[in-house]
Design a protein around this motif. Structure first.
Motif: not given
Ligand SMILES: [Zn+2]
Length: 752
Positions: A637, A639-640, A678-679, A682
């Motif tokens: 992911c 984003s994270c 993990g966020c 996702c």
């Molecule tokens: Zn994420």
């Protein structure tokens, strides 16, 4: 202030400081209490002090720190029927002059009684009391009970003020002992289940109609259990989710106006074989509502629990209105499910049909599952019946991994399966044999084609639906080919004739790649025919044909038809048999560029497989331009994902696995790798989407000789390596170093 009071105040604070430092030094309040008891009694000039502590899993407060000789444990239920219980319930301090004066007690609360039974066997008589709640963030953690002033006077306003100060400081200590959080949803953020930014955004969207817990569930993809755990940590009471198999409406609910319960966001539940009344409330800090409902519950054994607003309404049979544009959410549809619901048979469903909210609940449930699948970019939906009363599980394959999405109550499993069978025009009476079908729906204006297979299991009929995401082709750049492969493949596509194969197992993205390649070739001066099963991606300018093997319109038949239609480029969906393979090779030798696929694991294996099918090695070696083998790997992911400095072992490992060209990786001793975190974006998996890894075998004159000689797979691989091919593993390692994927995911798709 007189001198005496001033002195007294100074003494109080110096003693309080002493007590507090002991309490805070101790691991738990419990351990510190014996050490500070004497000072504490002096502090309040009292004969006895009892500290009750809240127990999260119990409906009582428990005194473990009694003064005096008796070590008897006192358990007091949180109700208005005892003094400590009333303080726990109301969270208000009380000052009582004489506990034996029932009028004085009833003036506080009509139900309030003094229970003298604890004092029957001991030499102690309670008279005056100062009782205070121990709170943290308005959550009840315990009760402080100070009994009998030594000088025989009543407890004063100053005592009350000092008691409050002390109780507040004890609350801080209890907070650490209990692991309380500061806000109801802190746990989710602390555990990294949702990012603070995402949480704040959702929080700002929440209002009376749309509770935050619903937004967390629907938009942050948090489970009820995760949200419940967070609420438990804050409110220090048990969480109860929606579990109609376990909890039932308590008969007491009949005695109360349902509108009252609905407006109060309270439901009373019972459990099989358990006398306890579970008071499920969305905010256990709301004392006013709790006191009201406790009056209803009366003398019944009751336990306060925290629940989600939607779950509480669901128990009450109230359907939450959801004004989101996508229609009602799954839980509210499940809520509406009704055994007597008639299934509407829609005979006009062969064409794409628009999802309408006016359909029956089962219909809406199925539509909602499809919408969710599309939103989550699922490739497959599995409907798996449970045994007996066990709910049917609905799982979806997202980025190649199965995840449970919802459960359908066992009572509605059959109706759900029947609905899907009706949509797919299958025989709903036939439940013992597997059936195949398909249907098309229009979801949010976009057509969605679904292939359906029913499978009879010992628990009943199951269904697997494959979603054919019709859409536009991806661009050549989006294939994420390595620069070497991107260039090599582009050269192959410049050939006016020959055959190019894209290979890999089912679900490895072959069709996506083929259409991306066709998109680069798709110009007005080129005539392109495709035969596909099914047509998933459409492109203007292509002549696309759906083959129908059942009626005899096979790939081979389509190919013969194409050759009469003056094509430049032909795409054959798959070379399933010798006839198709032979025709495709013949077509490529007669001046056409042919693209096709095969279910093989590697580029070298493809060559031996075709030779094993019995095709002519000379024609094949003449025709072959190259083979692109590929896999899809879950991407980190963006984003994270978290960069970190690679350990030397990791660098060594990657270097070793890359093999003889490792120098081209240019790895020094400082290598940055990424790990999954993990966020919310996702779904807390750390991975989002997938990318391809590739292996491009380009046919060279030497390779053609090897093919003609009928070389083994090992010899073909060796030759490909000599021709500068990079393997799937090598390409994967390049993408690990780019931070697209991690080695764990790479290992999952490559047979080691
Ligand atoms: Zn994420």
């Amino acid at each position: 202030m007189t001198k005496a009071i001033e002195k007294d105040t100074q003494q109080f604070y110096s003693r309080l400081t002493k007590v507090l430092s002991k309490i805070y030094q101790a691991k738990r309040f419990e351990d510190a209490y014996p050490l500070v008891e004497k000072t504490l009694l002096a502090l309040f000039n009292a004969q006895r002090i009892t500290v009750y502590q809240r127990n999260r899993s119990s409906k009582d407060i428990v005194s473990r720190f009694k003064t005096g000789q008796d070590l008897q444990e006192i358990r007091v239920p949180i109700t208005a029927s005892s003094i400590a219980g009333y303080v726990a319930l109301s969270k208000q301090p009380v000052v009582i002059k004489d506990v034996t004066d029932s009028t004085e007690l009833q003036n506080i609360h009509p139900a309030l009684r003094f229970n003298a039974s604890f004092e029957k066997n001991i030499e102690f008589t309670s008279r005056s009391m100062l009782v205070l709640p121990i709170l943290y963030q308005d959550v009840l953690l315990g009760v402080l009970q100070i009994i009998n002033r030594r000088d025989g006077k009543y407890f004063s306003a100053i005592d009350l003020k000092r008691g409050k100060q002390f109780a507040e400081l004890v609350g801080q200590k209890f907070r650490y002992d209990f692991g309380c959080t500061e806000h109801p949803f802190d746990f989710l953020i602390e555990q990294g289940l949702i990012e603070e930014k995402a949480f704040t955004q959702l929080e700002s969207k929440a209002d009376q109609r749309t509770p935050l817990t619903r937004l967390l569930r629907d938009h942050a993809r948090l489970t009820s259990q995760q949200i419940g755990q967070s609420l438990e940590c804050f409110y220090q009471v048990p969480f109860i989710g929606y579990n109609p198999e376990k909890y039932f409406l308590h008969p007491l609910c009949e005695q109360v106006n349902k509108a009252y319960l609905k407006n109060s966001n309270i439901v009373l539940l019972s459990e099989q074989g358990n006398e306890t009344v579970f008071i499920l409330i969305d905010d256990p800090n709301d004392t006013k509502r709790l006191i009201e409902i406790k009056n209803v519950v009366g003398q019944h054994d009751a336990q306060i629990c925290v629940g989600l607003l939607d779950d509480i309404h669901q128990y009450l049979g109230v359907v939450s209105t959801n004004n989101a544009s996508e229609g009602a959410n799954l839980s509210s549809i499940l809520d509406e499910l009704d055994d007597n619901q008639d299934l509407e048979v829609d005979d006009s469903s062969s064409e794409a049909e628009e999802v309408s909210e006016e359909d029956s609940t089962v219909v809406r449930l199925v539509n909602r599952v499809l919408l969710d699948a599309k939103r989550l970019r699922a490739s497959d939906i599995h409907i798996e019946p449970g045994k007996g009363k066990v709910p049917t599980s609905v799982r979806m394959r997202i980025d190649g991994v199965c995840q449970e999405i919802i459960q359908v109550p066992a009572t509605h499993a059959k109706a759900t399966v029947s609905r899907i069978k009706i949509m797919s025009r299958l025989d709903i009476a036939e439940k013992r044999l597997p059936q195949d079908g398909k249907f098309a729906v229009r979801l949010q204006g976009q057509p969605l084609e679904v292939r359906v297979a029913t499978i009879p299991t010992v628990n009943g009929e199951g269904v697997v639906m494959r979603l054919l995401q019709s859409g536009d082709p991806v661009s050549y750049d989006e294939l994420n080919l390595s620069p070497r492969n991107a260039e090599g493949l582009k050269e192959l596509l410049e050939h006016p004739h020959g055959i190019l194969l894209v290979v890999g197992p089912t679900g490895s993205g072959k069709t996506t790649t083929l259409h991306a390649l066709l998109a680069t070739l798709n110009t007005p001066e080129k005539k392109i025919w495709t035969a596909e099963d099914p047509v998933e991606i459409t492109q203007p300018g292509l002549q696309q044909v759906q083959i129908q093997p059942k009626t005899g319109f096979t790939f081979a038949a389509a190919l013969r038809a194409f050759l009469r239609a003056d094509p430049d480029i032909i795409l054959i969906g798959e070379m399933r048999d010798k006839e198709t393979a032979h025709s495709a090779i013949e077509a490529s030798l007669t001046g056409h560029l042919v693209l096709s696929t095969l279910h093989t694991n590697s580029a070298p294996e493809t060559i031996t497989r075709l030779l094993d099918l019995g095709i002519d090695p000379v024609s094949f070696s003449d025709a072959l331009l190259g083979v692109l083998a590929q896999r899809l790997v879950r991407t980190l992911c963006q984003s994270c994902r978290k960069p970190y400095k690679a350990k030397q072992e990791e660098i060594d490992y990657l270097t070793r696995r890359y093999g003889k060209h490792a120098a081209e990786l240019g790895l020094g001793d400082k290598v940055k790798l990424y790990k999954a975190v993990g966020c919310a974006e996702c779904n807390h998996t750390g991975y989002r989407g997938r990318t391809g890894i590739h292996e491009l075998l380009v046919s060279t004159p030497t390779m053609a000789e090897k093919i003609n000689e009928g070389a083994t797979i090992g010899e073909i691989r060796l030759q490909a390596e000599n021709d500068n091919m990079r393997s799937l593993l090598q390409d994967g390692i390049l993408k690990v170093l780019k931070g697209d994927i991690d080695f764990d995911q790479l290992r999952r798709v490559i047979a080691e």
